[in-house]
Motif scaffolding. Sequence first.
Motif, PDB file in Angstrom:
ATOM      1  N   ASP A 161      48.483  17.457  74.105  1.00 21.20           N
ATOM      2  CA  ASP A 161      49.126  17.984  74.845  1.00 21.20           C
ATOM      3  C   ASP A 161      50.658  16.699  74.320  1.00 21.20           C
ATOM      4  N   GLN A 162      50.007  16.476  73.547  1.00 19.49           N
ATOM      5  CA  GLN A 162      51.496  15.307  72.843  1.00 19.49           C
ATOM      6  C   GLN A 162      51.895  16.609  71.625  1.00 19.49           C
ATOM      7  N   LEU A 163      51.195  17.152  70.939  1.00 21.01           N
ATOM      8  CA  LEU A 163      51.449  18.112  69.909  1.00 21.01           C
ATOM      9  C   LEU A 163      52.250  19.177  70.791  1.00 21.01           C
ATOM     10  N   ALA A 164      51.753  19.476  71.943  1.00 24.25           N
ATOM     11  CA  ALA A 164      52.487  21.049  72.564  1.00 24.25           C
ATOM     12  C   ALA A 164      54.261  20.237  72.560  1.00 24.25           C
ATOM     13  N   LEU A 165      53.712  19.299  74.007  1.00 28.93           N
ATOM     14  CA  LEU A 165      55.454  18.489  74.382  1.00 28.93           C
ATOM     15  C   LEU A 165      56.035  19.066  73.078  1.00 28.93           C
ATOM     16  N   ASP A 166      56.158  18.176  72.075  1.00 28.89           N
ATOM     17  CA  ASP A 166      56.787  18.106  71.030  1.00 28.89           C
ATOM     18  C   ASP A 166      56.908  19.606  70.386  1.00 28.89           C
ATOM     19  N   GLU A 167      56.433  20.365  70.478  1.00 35.88           N
ATOM     20  CA  GLU A 167      56.533  21.784  69.828  1.00 35.88           C
ATOM     21  C   GLU A 167      57.780  22.616  70.899  1.00 35.88           C
ATOM     22  N   LEU A 168      57.229  21.948  72.681  1.00 35.15           N
ATOM     23  CA  LEU A 168      58.318  23.133  73.508  1.00 35.15           C
ATOM     24  C   LEU A 168      60.007  22.223  72.875  1.00 35.15           C
ATOM     25  N   PHE A 169      59.801  20.957  72.778  1.00 28.31           N
ATOM     26  CA  PHE A 169      61.346  20.490  72.095  1.00 28.31           C
ATOM     27  C   PHE A 169      61.759  20.242  71.667  1.00 28.31           C
ATOM     28  N   ALA A 170      61.055  20.774  70.197  1.00 26.62           N
ATOM     29  CA  ALA A 170      61.546  21.803  69.165  1.00 26.62           C
ATOM     30  C   ALA A 170      62.203  22.783  69.404  1.00 26.62           C
ATOM     31  N   ALA A 171      61.184  23.749  70.106  1.00 33.52           N
ATOM     32  CA  ALA A 171      61.479  25.267  70.200  1.00 33.52           C
ATOM     33  C   ALA A 171      63.075  25.150  71.123  1.00 33.52           C
ATOM     34  N   ALA A 172      63.231  23.938  72.553  1.00 28.84           N
ATOM     35  CA  ALA A 172      64.787  24.091  73.100  1.00 28.84           C
ATOM     36  C   ALA A 172      65.998  23.567  71.786  1.00 28.84           C
ATOM     37  N   ARG A 173      65.401  22.378  71.367  1.00 23.56           N
ATOM     38  CA  ARG A 173      66.565  22.773  69.764  1.00 23.56           C
ATOM     39  C   ARG A 173      66.760  24.085  69.186  1.00 23.56           C
ATOM     40  N   LYS A 174      66.260  24.719  69.298  1.00 23.13           N
ATOM     41  CA  LYS A 174      66.525  26.145  68.739  1.00 23.13           C
ATOM     42  C   LYS A 174      67.807  27.051  69.211  1.00 23.13           C
ATOM     43  N   HIS A 175      67.493  25.980  70.117  1.00 24.57           N
ATOM     44  CA  HIS A 175      68.945  27.268  70.914  1.00 24.57           C
ATOM     45  C   HIS A 175      70.360  26.374  71.319  1.00 24.57           C
ATOM     46  N   ALA A 176      70.192  25.234  70.973  1.00 26.63           N
ATOM     47  CA  ALA A 176      70.892  24.340  71.260  1.00 26.63           C
ATOM     48  C   ALA A 176      73.032  25.004  71.272  1.00 26.63           C
ATOM     49  N   ALA A 177      72.851  26.036  70.725  1.00 26.83           N
ATOM     50  CA  ALA A 177      73.920  26.260  70.404  1.00 26.83           C
ATOM     51  C   ALA A 177      73.793  27.058  71.821  1.00 26.83           C
ATOM     52  N   ALA A 178      72.928  27.152  72.749  1.00 26.66           N
ATOM     53  CA  ALA A 178      73.258  28.257  73.283  1.00 26.66           C
ATOM     54  C   ALA A 178      73.525  26.852  74.817  1.00 26.66           C
ATOM     55  N   LEU A 179      73.705  26.175  74.841  1.00 30.06           N
ATOM     56  CA  LEU A 179      72.965  24.644  75.669  1.00 30.06           C
ATOM     57  C   LEU A 179      74.714  24.180  75.527  1.00 30.06           C
ATOM     58  N   SER A 180      74.745  24.298  74.909  1.00 32.83           N
ATOM     59  CA  SER A 180      76.728  24.013  74.375  1.00 32.83           C
ATOM     60  C   SER A 180      77.611  25.261  75.366  1.00 32.83           C
ATOM     61  N   TYR A 181      76.662  26.516  75.659  1.00 31.80           N
ATOM     62  CA  TYR A 181      77.919  27.601  76.081  1.00 31.80           C
ATOM     63  C   TYR A 181      77.772  27.577  77.299  1.00 31.80           C
ATOM     64  N   ALA A 182      76.230  26.392  77.761  1.00 31.13           N
ATOM     65  CA  ALA A 182      75.573  27.178  79.329  1.00 31.13           C
ATOM     66  C   ALA A 182      76.477  26.389  80.494  1.00 31.13           C
TER      67      ALA A 182
END
Length: 88
Positions: free
Chosen positions: A30-51
């Motif tokens: 589950d730790q590895l899965a959580l790490d992957e979720l945060f990595a997935a969120a970082r793929k959209h960091a630019a979108a986060l800046s605009y929201a």
Amino acid sequence: MGRTIPSANQYLIQEQESFSRFRRALRRSDQLALDELFAAARKHAAALSYASHALPFEVALLSMLLEEHKEVMRLRQLIEAQSHQENG
């Protein structure tokens, strides 16, 4: 001087760090899965800046959900393609 607003990447790193105790309480898989979720969120960091209308963590969660849904769609297409090969 005014305070600097952290970049989207910095924000996501800070959020991930704030969940460190939660992460430690999880099983290793589950730790590895959580790490992957945060990595997935970082793929959209630019979108986060605009929201700017949403809370940053809401956007991070939406980014995680978006990546998970893309994977579901990819797997559906794969299953559909295999099904067509078997039937055709």
